[in-house]
Design a protein around this motif. Structure first.
Motif, mmCIF file in Angstrom:
data_model
loop_
_atom_site.group_PDB
_atom_site.id
_atom_site.type_symbol
_atom_site.label_atom_id
_atom_site.label_comp_id
_atom_site.label_asym_id
_atom_site.label_seq_id
_atom_site.Cartn_x
_atom_site.Cartn_y
_atom_site.Cartn_z
ATOM 1 N N MET A 61 0.842 -1.178 0.000
ATOM 2 C CA MET A 61 0.000 0.000 0.000
ATOM 3 C C MET A 61 0.885 1.238 0.000
ATOM 4 O O MET A 61 1.966 1.237 0.585
ATOM 5 C CB MET A 61 -0.916 -0.005 1.215
ATOM 6 C CG MET A 61 -1.822 1.209 1.242
ATOM 7 S SD MET A 61 -3.158 1.187 2.463
ATOM 8 C CE MET A 61 -2.329 0.853 3.973
ATOM 9 N N GLY B 1 -7.973 1.610 -7.362
ATOM 10 C CA GLY B 1 -6.761 1.618 -6.554
ATOM 11 C C GLY B 1 -6.801 2.561 -5.376
ATOM 12 O O GLY B 1 -5.953 2.473 -4.486
ATOM 13 N N LYS C 10 -7.999 3.661 -1.937
ATOM 14 C CA LYS C 10 -8.604 3.004 -0.774
ATOM 15 C C LYS C 10 -9.186 4.001 0.222
ATOM 16 O O LYS C 10 -10.081 3.675 0.990
ATOM 17 C CB LYS C 10 -7.565 2.136 -0.050
ATOM 18 C CG LYS C 10 -7.022 1.017 -0.905
ATOM 19 C CD LYS C 10 -8.153 0.105 -1.295
ATOM 20 C CE LYS C 10 -7.667 -1.085 -2.084
ATOM 21 N NZ LYS C 10 -8.793 -1.824 -2.653
ATOM 22 N N TRP D 188 -3.436 4.209 -1.470
ATOM 23 C CA TRP D 188 -3.539 3.605 -2.798
ATOM 24 C C TRP D 188 -3.023 2.172 -2.747
ATOM 25 O O TRP D 188 -2.122 1.867 -1.962
ATOM 26 C CB TRP D 188 -2.726 4.428 -3.807
ATOM 27 C CG TRP D 188 -3.266 5.818 -3.932
ATOM 28 C CD1 TRP D 188 -2.966 6.896 -3.154
ATOM 29 C CD2 TRP D 188 -4.245 6.256 -4.863
ATOM 30 N NE1 TRP D 188 -3.695 7.977 -3.561
ATOM 31 C CE2 TRP D 188 -4.488 7.622 -4.606
ATOM 32 C CE3 TRP D 188 -4.937 5.633 -5.905
ATOM 33 C CZ2 TRP D 188 -5.397 8.361 -5.354
ATOM 34 C CZ3 TRP D 188 -5.843 6.375 -6.647
ATOM 35 C CH2 TRP D 188 -6.064 7.715 -6.365
ATOM 36 N N ASP D 189 -3.575 1.337 -3.599
ATOM 37 C CA ASP D 189 -3.100 -0.051 -3.693
ATOM 38 C C ASP D 189 -1.610 -0.108 -3.982
ATOM 39 O O ASP D 189 -0.899 -0.950 -3.443
ATOM 40 C CB ASP D 189 -3.817 -0.798 -4.820
ATOM 41 C CG ASP D 189 -5.206 -1.233 -4.438
ATOM 42 O OD1 ASP D 189 -5.498 -1.353 -3.240
ATOM 43 O OD2 ASP D 189 -6.004 -1.467 -5.363
ATOM 44 N N SER D 190 -1.149 0.806 -4.848
ATOM 45 C CA SER D 190 0.242 0.778 -5.295
ATOM 46 C C SER D 190 0.622 2.128 -5.876
ATOM 47 O O SER D 190 -0.236 2.979 -6.134
ATOM 48 C CB SER D 190 0.424 -0.296 -6.377
ATOM 49 O OG SER D 190 -0.345 0.053 -7.513
ATOM 50 N N SER E 48 -1.070 2.626 -9.193
ATOM 51 C CA SER E 48 -2.460 3.101 -9.084
ATOM 52 C C SER E 48 -2.494 4.618 -8.920
ATOM 53 O O SER E 48 -3.290 5.311 -9.574
ATOM 54 C CB SER E 48 -3.161 2.455 -7.888
ATOM 55 O OG SER E 48 -3.311 1.086 -8.058
#
Length: 97
Positions: free
Chosen positions: A1, A34, A36, A56-58, A61
């Protein structure tokens, strides 16, 4: 994350307009693939200083969002409100409780 924190110093006369735009656009950002979480913080010493906090997921994203028309149109709209350059930091979550 990935955590993204962006501190913005707004010109006093644009503070209310910024909040109105954020309230309108935030649900769309939160629905971005993505994303969150998205929060807006107001500094305890000055209502003209705000910080966005997003999860964010990544990094990819976040980068997809930053390259999107949604981001570009929003940034163009609020950038003239700034009294100073935005200060942005990204962090990977290393450990949580």
């Amino acid at each position: 994350m990935l955590i993204r924190i962006v501190r913005l110093h707004l010109q006093e006369e644009f503070t209310q307009s910024f909040h109105e735009i954020f309230e309108a656009i935030a649900p769309k950002i939160r629905q971005t693939h993505g994303c969150k979480r998205l929060d807006l913080w107001v500094d305890t010493t000055s209502v003209n200083i705000v910080t966005t906090y997003s999860e964010w997921d990544s990094e990819s994203s976040l980068n997809r969002y930053r390259q999107s028309d949604l981001f570009k149109s929003n940034w163009e709209q609020v950038k003239p409100f700034f009294a100073d350059s935005a200060i942005a930091h990204s962090y990977y979550v290393y450990q949580t409780n």
